[in-house]
Design a protein around this motif. Structure first.
Motif, PDB file in Angstrom:
ATOM      1  N   PRO A 163      82.444  29.531  80.046  1.00  0.00           N
ATOM      2  CA  PRO A 163      81.159  29.700  80.733  1.00  0.00           C
ATOM      3  C   PRO A 163      80.389  28.390  80.912  1.00  0.00           C
ATOM      4  O   PRO A 163      79.383  28.372  81.615  1.00  0.00           O
ATOM      5  N   GLU A 166      79.987  27.312  84.660  1.00  0.00           N
ATOM      6  CA  GLU A 166      78.967  28.066  85.380  1.00  0.00           C
ATOM      7  C   GLU A 166      77.573  27.682  84.910  1.00  0.00           C
ATOM      8  O   GLU A 166      76.644  27.536  85.717  1.00  0.00           O
ATOM      9  N   GLN A 167      77.405  27.507  83.626  1.00  0.00           N
ATOM     10  CA  GLN A 167      76.105  27.141  83.079  1.00  0.00           C
ATOM     11  C   GLN A 167      75.687  25.741  83.513  1.00  0.00           C
ATOM     12  O   GLN A 167      74.504  25.499  83.808  1.00  0.00           O
ATOM     13  N   LYS A 184      83.169  29.219  90.319  1.00  0.00           N
ATOM     14  CA  LYS A 184      83.864  30.292  89.614  1.00  0.00           C
ATOM     15  C   LYS A 184      85.168  30.693  90.306  1.00  0.00           C
ATOM     16  O   LYS A 184      86.228  30.760  89.660  1.00  0.00           O
TER      17      LYS A 184
END
Length: 265
Positions: A163, A166-167, A184
Motif C-alpha cells: 500500500p 498508493e499512499q 495501482k
C-alpha cells in the motif's frame, strides 16, 4: 531448490515423471497420435495420414475455431473487467460483506456448468432480455463461468500489493482516479494478464453449458469435437482437439510474453 541433496532431487524428479507422464502427458500424446491415424486396432493408433487436418482446412471447422476464439476473447475480457472492478470494490468493504461477495462470485464454479447454462436459458428466453438463440447468450455463459477466476486472481494480487505506492501517490496530491490508472493498475498488470489468460483457456474448453445454449450459426469448436466423436469420427475429433489445444497454447504463450515484459518493465 528446496531439496539440496542430489539423490533426493533425483528421487523427486523420478516421482514427478512417473506421475506426470502416465497421468498428464500420455493421454495428450495419444490424442496427437490419433489425429494422424487411420486405424486403432492395437494399443496405439496406426496408419499415418494428414487427411483429418486437410478436412479441417476444407470444412467448417475453421469457422468453429474462430467462433471459439471470439467467444473466449469476449468472455475473458468481460470477466477481467467485472472481476477487477469487483475485487477493487471488495477491498474497501468490511470482512463480512467481502465474504458475501466472494460467495456470489464463486457460486457459478461451485455448481455444475450445465446448471449455469440451464439458468441462463430460462432467464433469457423471454422479453425484455431475449438472448436465447443468439451468440450473446453463449458469451454470457462463458463470462459467468470464468469471472470467478479473474476475481480471485485480482483479489490475491491486491492482498500482496504494497500500500506504500498508493499512499505515496495520494500524499503527493494525486487524485484517486489517477492513483488507480497510473499506479495501482500498472502494478497489477502481471496478475491481470495471468487472469485473462486463465479465463481465455477455460472458455476455449467449455462444453457443458455451451451445449445447452449455442445457436446453429455459433458453434464453438468443443461442441464440434463432441459431435464428431459422438458419431464415431474419433480420429477427426482428435485432430480438432489438437487444433484447439494448439490455438489455446499459442494465445497463452503470447499472454505469457506480455506478462513477462510487464513484470520486468
Amino acid at each position: 531448490m528446496l531439496v539440496h541433496s542430489k539423490a533426493a532431487r533425483r528421487a523427486v524428479h523420478s516421482v514427478f515423471f512417473l506421475l506426470f507422464v502416465p497421468v498428464f502427458a500420455l493421454p495428450l500424446l495419444v490424442i496427437v497420435a490419433a489425429s494422424f491415424a487411420t486405424n486403432w486396432s492395437g494399443a496405439l493408433p496406426s496408419g499415418a495420414t494428414l487427411t483429418h487436418y486437410q478436412d479441417i482446412v476444407r470444412g467448417d471447422s475453421l469457422d468453429a475455431l474462430v467462433t471459439s476464439v471470439l467467444t473466449a476473447l469476449a468472455a475473458s475480457t468481460a470477466a477481467l473487467a467485472a472481476g477487477t472492478w469487483a475485487a477493487l470494490a471488495a477491498e474497501k468493504l468490511g470482512r463480512r460483506t467481502r465474504r458475501v461477495l466472494d460467495a456470489l462470485f464463486l457460486l457459478p464454479v461451485a455448481v455444475p456448468s450445465v446448471v449455469v447454462g440451464l439458468s441462463l436459458l430460462v432467464a433469457f428466453s423471454r422479453p425484455p432480455f431475449l438472448l436465447n438463440g443468439t451468440p450473446q447468450i453463449v458469451i454470457t455463459a462463458h463470462t459467468v463461468l470464468v469471472t470467478a477466476f479473474a476475481y480471485q486472481s485480482v483479489t490475491a494480487a491486491l492482498a500482496r500489493l504494497d500500500p506504500a505506492y498508493e499512499q505515496s501517490a495520494a500524499g503527493l496530491g494525486a487524485r484517486p482516479a489517477y492513483v488507480l490508472w497510473r499506479v495501482k493498475l500498472p502494478l497489477l498488470l502481471p496478475s491481470l494478464t495471468a487472469a485473462i489468460g486463465l479465463c481465455f483457456a477455460l472458455s476455449m474448453g467449455e462444453l457443458s453449458a455451451t451445449m445447452m445454449l449455442y445457436p446453429p450459426d455459433w458453434m464453438p469448436l468443443p461442441v464440434q469435437i463432441f459431435a464428431a466423436t459422438d458419431r464415431g469420427s474419433l480420429f477427426a475429433g482428435a485432430a480438432l482437439a489438437v487444433v484447439l489445444m494448439a490455438t489455446t497454447l499459442l494465445v497463452l504463450l503470447a499472454v505469457s510474453r506480455i506478462r513477462t515484459r510487464a513484470t520486468y518493465r
